[in-house]
Motif scaffolding. Structure first.
Motif, mmCIF file in Angstrom:
data_model
loop_
_atom_site.group_PDB
_atom_site.id
_atom_site.type_symbol
_atom_site.label_atom_id
_atom_site.label_comp_id
_atom_site.label_asym_id
_atom_site.label_seq_id
_atom_site.Cartn_x
_atom_site.Cartn_y
_atom_site.Cartn_z
ATOM 1 N N THR A 232 -64.426 -29.309 26.965
ATOM 2 C CA THR A 232 -63.487 -30.355 26.548
ATOM 3 C C THR A 232 -62.897 -30.042 25.180
ATOM 4 O O THR A 232 -61.680 -30.095 24.981
ATOM 5 N N ARG A 233 -63.772 -29.723 24.237
ATOM 6 C CA ARG A 233 -63.301 -29.426 22.891
ATOM 7 C C ARG A 233 -62.418 -28.180 22.871
ATOM 8 O O ARG A 233 -61.435 -28.111 22.137
ATOM 9 N N GLY A 234 -62.792 -27.171 23.674
ATOM 10 C CA GLY A 234 -61.983 -25.957 23.731
ATOM 11 C C GLY A 234 -60.568 -26.227 24.215
ATOM 12 O O GLY A 234 -59.597 -25.662 23.699
ATOM 13 N N MET A 290 -61.898 -39.077 23.443
ATOM 14 C CA MET A 290 -61.366 -37.742 23.750
ATOM 15 C C MET A 290 -60.429 -37.776 24.953
ATOM 16 O O MET A 290 -59.425 -37.048 24.996
ATOM 17 N N MET A 291 -60.734 -38.623 25.924
ATOM 18 C CA MET A 291 -59.849 -38.743 27.080
ATOM 19 C C MET A 291 -58.481 -39.285 26.669
ATOM 20 O O MET A 291 -57.429 -38.751 27.082
ATOM 21 N N LEU A 292 -58.472 -40.342 25.854
ATOM 22 C CA LEU A 292 -57.209 -40.924 25.405
ATOM 23 C C LEU A 292 -56.427 -39.946 24.537
ATOM 24 O O LEU A 292 -55.192 -39.830 24.666
ATOM 25 N N ALA A 293 -57.126 -39.229 23.656
ATOM 26 C CA ALA A 293 -56.457 -38.261 22.790
ATOM 27 C C ALA A 293 -55.831 -37.138 23.611
ATOM 28 O O ALA A 293 -54.705 -36.707 23.344
ATOM 29 N N GLY A 337 -63.302 -38.035 18.027
ATOM 30 C CA GLY A 337 -64.117 -38.173 19.224
ATOM 31 C C GLY A 337 -65.135 -37.066 19.379
ATOM 32 O O GLY A 337 -66.317 -37.321 19.670
ATOM 33 N N ARG A 338 -64.709 -35.830 19.162
ATOM 34 C CA ARG A 338 -65.650 -34.724 19.392
ATOM 35 C C ARG A 338 -66.713 -34.678 18.298
ATOM 36 O O ARG A 338 -67.862 -34.315 18.561
ATOM 37 N N ALA A 399 -63.439 -34.249 29.901
ATOM 38 C CA ALA A 399 -64.017 -35.348 29.122
ATOM 39 C C ALA A 399 -64.551 -36.450 30.035
ATOM 40 O O ALA A 399 -65.547 -37.109 29.706
ATOM 41 N N PHE A 400 -63.913 -36.635 31.196
ATOM 42 C CA PHE A 400 -64.372 -37.638 32.152
ATOM 43 C C PHE A 400 -65.800 -37.338 32.611
ATOM 44 O O PHE A 400 -66.559 -38.248 32.946
ATOM 45 N N GLY A 401 -66.169 -36.059 32.608
ATOM 46 C CA GLY A 401 -67.514 -35.673 33.057
ATOM 47 C C GLY A 401 -68.580 -35.773 31.990
ATOM 48 O O GLY A 401 -69.757 -35.508 32.276
ATOM 49 N N LEU A 402 -68.201 -36.153 30.768
ATOM 50 C CA LEU A 402 -69.186 -36.307 29.699
ATOM 51 C C LEU A 402 -69.977 -37.600 29.872
ATOM 52 O O LEU A 402 -69.533 -38.533 30.540
#
Length: 410
Positions: A232-234, A290-293, A337-338, A399-402
């Motif tokens: 996600t961060r990558g 993170m999803m919204l961003a 977020g991250r 991010a949805f899978g976090l």
């Protein structure tokens, strides 16, 4: 009379906010993408050396963390690593300012790059230690707000700097801009002194601190949450890589520094209006933040790319500033977020190791991102922005899978 838990917590928060505000302001005053690039160009530095500024700054602050993490993990009080890192960054900034004031051409450029490399490595020591110190000194539910408040206050300070530049109240001359870099150095020294006052309880030596490098990479194999987080961060590095290509849309390579001041203003205002809100949302759900961003970044970068595709000439400066504004809001959300997610997730008391592993992987990705400049020369910046928009959209899927790490600990 002993201070109660609330007053102790308030003192800890004050130390964190003061130190972070100073360092974040310093970051804005020494921004390699704008300030140092302009400074080096005005003192006659070759173009290929100017092009090394961002890769040295970004990768240099991430890649050493995997090696530093072992030493940080051994420390009984890890705040000292942050203090030392901040102090060295201040000294490196003084070196950059001195080189710009006293030298010219390639000689000045090489010294500036060497000082920037030193600054970047020192920054990596701060980064690898900070989340661990934050988790040990600030209660969960307050951590995102600490970063958000510091981001807002520092953004106001950088906003003032941008106003001075854009209006000409601060002369756009190398000696004055070098003076701003020296001020950044003073802020890092101040932050080191303030952070030294933090009340961090000593902890015993972690047995895993003596693991070999292969052992430090074990979390990548064993922890699915970490792998999803890094993916996600990558993908969210798209929010950091996009601004230079937005500037290219407006044909701003030959723009005067006052026009770049408009972009700094857009970036600063975005940070002011969004940093604290993103921080508060991160304390509720870093996953959803993170999803919204990622979604906001995808929409903004896609809009910028489409505007360029259908524009007969370069995109207007105000339009570029608008895209930078929304992209910077997305960047603040991705960053907040991250950081909060990694701080709050279960790292099995190996937070420094987790931080170093994730930052090292992302550092490699940022180095690979240097190839986007070649793609922009071949296919245009709008193509790069379209690719970055797709990366941002894909980040929302990962991010949805976090896990909802904040709810898991309630």
């Amino acid at each position: 009379m002993k201070a109660g838990p609330l007053s102790t917590l308030n003192k800890q928060i004050a130390v964190h906010v003061s130190a972070l505000t100073a360092t974040k302001t310093a970051d804005g005053l020494i921004d390699p993408k704008l300030v140092l690039a302009w400074l080096m160009s005005t003192i006659g530095a070759p173009g290929f050396l100017i092009g090394l500024l961002v890769p040295i700054r970004e990768a240099g602050s991430l890649l050493p963390q995997l090696l530093l993490a072992r030493s940080v993990q051994r420390a009984t009080r890890r705040k000292y690593w942050w203090v030392a890192g901040s102090a060295v960054q201040g000294l490196a900034a003084f070196g950059i300012a001195a080189a710009a004031l006293m030298l010219t051409g390639s000689t000045a450029a090489w010294i500036i790059l060497a000082c920037l490399a030193t600054l970047a490595v020192a920054r990596s020591a701060c980064s690898v230690s900070y989340k661990d110190v934050l988790a040990r000194t600030i209660e969960q539910g307050q951590r995102g707000r600490v970063s958000g408040l510091a981001g807002t206050v520092s953004a106001i300070a950088v906003f003032g700097f941008a106003i001075l530049l854009a209006t000409g109240l601060l002369p756009r001359e190398p000696r004055f801009v070098a003076g701003a870099v020296a001020v950044a150095g003073g802020l890092w020294i101040f932050a080191a002194a303030v952070f030294f006052l933090l009340d961090e309880k000593p902890n015993g030596e972690d047995a895993e601190a003596n693991d070999a490098l292969a052992g430090m990479l074990r979390p990548l194999r064993e922890d699915a949450e970490l792998r999803t987080y890094i993916a996600t961060r990558g993908l969210l590095i798209s929010t950091a890589l996009a601004p230079p290509f937005m500037v290219m849309l407006g044909n701003a390579r030959n723009a005067e520094f006052g026009n770049l001041g408009l972009l700094i203003l857009a970036s600063s205002v975005a940070a002011i209006v969004s940093s604290y809100l993103w921080g508060a949302l991160s304390d509720r759900s870093s996953r959803q933040t993170m999803m919204l961003a990622g979604m906001l970044a995808a929409l903004t970068l896609a809009a910028a790319a489409l505007t360029a595709y259908f524009s007969a000439s370069s995109v207007a400066g105000l339009a570029v500033a608008s895209f930078v504004f929304f992209a910077q809001i997305a960047y603040q959300g991705a960053r907040g977020g991250r950081k909060t997610h990694l701080t709050d997730m279960d790292t099995h008391d190996r937070k420094a190791i987790y931080t170093a592993v994730s930052n090292s992987v992302v550092g490699l990705l940022l180095l690979a991102g240097g190839a986007l400049g070649l793609l922009a020369d071949w296919a245009g910046p709008e193509t790069v922005l379209a690719l970055l928009a797709f990366m941002s959209l894909l980040s929302t899927v990962f991010a949805f899978g976090l896990s909802e790490v904040q709810r898991d600990k309630d």
